[in-house]
Write an enzyme that holds these catalytic residues in place. Sequence first.
Site, PDB file in Angstrom:
ATOM      1  N   HIS A 107      -2.023 -37.170  29.028  1.00  0.00           N
ATOM      2  CA  HIS A 107      -3.128 -37.713  28.241  1.00  0.00           C
ATOM      3  C   HIS A 107      -3.936 -38.721  29.051  1.00  0.00           C
ATOM      4  O   HIS A 107      -3.376 -39.518  29.807  1.00  0.00           O
ATOM      5  CB  HIS A 107      -2.612 -38.419  26.980  1.00  0.00           C
ATOM      6  CG  HIS A 107      -2.287 -37.486  25.858  1.00  0.00           C
ATOM      7  ND1 HIS A 107      -3.172 -36.531  25.396  1.00  0.00           N
ATOM      8  CD2 HIS A 107      -1.167 -37.363  25.081  1.00  0.00           C
ATOM      9  CE1 HIS A 107      -2.619 -35.863  24.401  1.00  0.00           C
ATOM     10  NE2 HIS A 107      -1.399 -36.341  24.198  1.00  0.00           N
ATOM     11  N   CYS A 163      -7.761 -35.537  29.411  1.00  0.00           N
ATOM     12  CA  CYS A 163      -9.043 -35.907  28.807  1.00  0.00           C
ATOM     13  C   CYS A 163      -9.633 -37.138  29.501  1.00  0.00           C
ATOM     14  O   CYS A 163      -8.911 -37.942  30.079  1.00  0.00           O
ATOM     15  CB  CYS A 163      -8.853 -36.202  27.326  1.00  0.00           C
ATOM     16  SG  CYS A 163      -8.181 -34.832  26.364  1.00  0.00           S
TER      17      CYS A 163
END
Length: 326
Positions: A107, A163
């Site tokens: 992440h 991301c």
Amino acid sequence: MAAPSTPVPSVGTTQTQARTPICKALLIGILYKGTTGELHGSHNDVHSIVTVLENVYHYDPSNILILTEDQTNKSKWPTRRNILHGLKWLVEGAQEGDHLFLHFSGHGGSAIDNDGDESDGIDEVIFPLDYKEKGGILDDDLYKIAIAPLPADVHLVAVFDCCHSGSALDLQYSYDPAGNLEFPHDDRVRRARASRAAAGASLYRAYVAATHGNVLVAASEARNTYRLFIHGSSKKRGRQHPDPNRTTKGIVVMLSACRDANTTPDSTPDGRSAGAMSNALLTCLHETTRPTLLHIMNRTREITNQEILLSTGSFMKVAEVVFTLS
């Protein structure tokens, strides 16, 4: 004819041998099991890349450090402390001709910029396994530890399959699909429309994270929404006039799964979970033996239907430079 005599070294003299360049890799894959942000393909990414490094690029397994939370040895878990230690290990002792490879599958997010080096007021951040207790790792930290210390002519390739990773290493140069330097003022109407759409998506992700109690992700997405409304989808961090003090000594190439303001999903090639960027890169390397940097960027964009970014620490003719990990 007398045979030529072989010179004999004098007592006390030494003969030096040329050092053989080495290849080292740090591979980080995090699933975040049991959390609302659980991933499914990160470990598969790492295992697939290890196979390529060892079988295609002939990396010595002892020079590959893997950080995943499925290992029994907790010193190999992708905690904040272990990731920082791994980054230092990767660049420690690097010399001319060495090839280093950094891969992160997990992440990513954003955080308030506290040192004023981001024109949009937002730093990029990667989330280690223990981010809820220890916090994330900022792009500033990644640059200081893994990029700034590199000597001249050391090669480092970094892949961030997460991301908000467009400027995860704060490199100065990024490129468009034609291989030209990309400037933030280009195509402002398209960028403004994309920013509004991305802001709406980011605001929704913040709402979903908040309703599930994931405060850190909710806060990160809220900051990202602000960045998109105020500054647009890309940083204006000097790509029009690169700062010579930030041009790297080492030969640094980074592939990012998306722009700073965007997200990237898992993919399921052959029914097996994998990061979209990681899977696309491996596909490219299987298709072409000596792809250029530009080919890698454009082909991964085709495979993922995402805006994969290519950045470098110094200006390169990316349509000519060959992508290699050794």
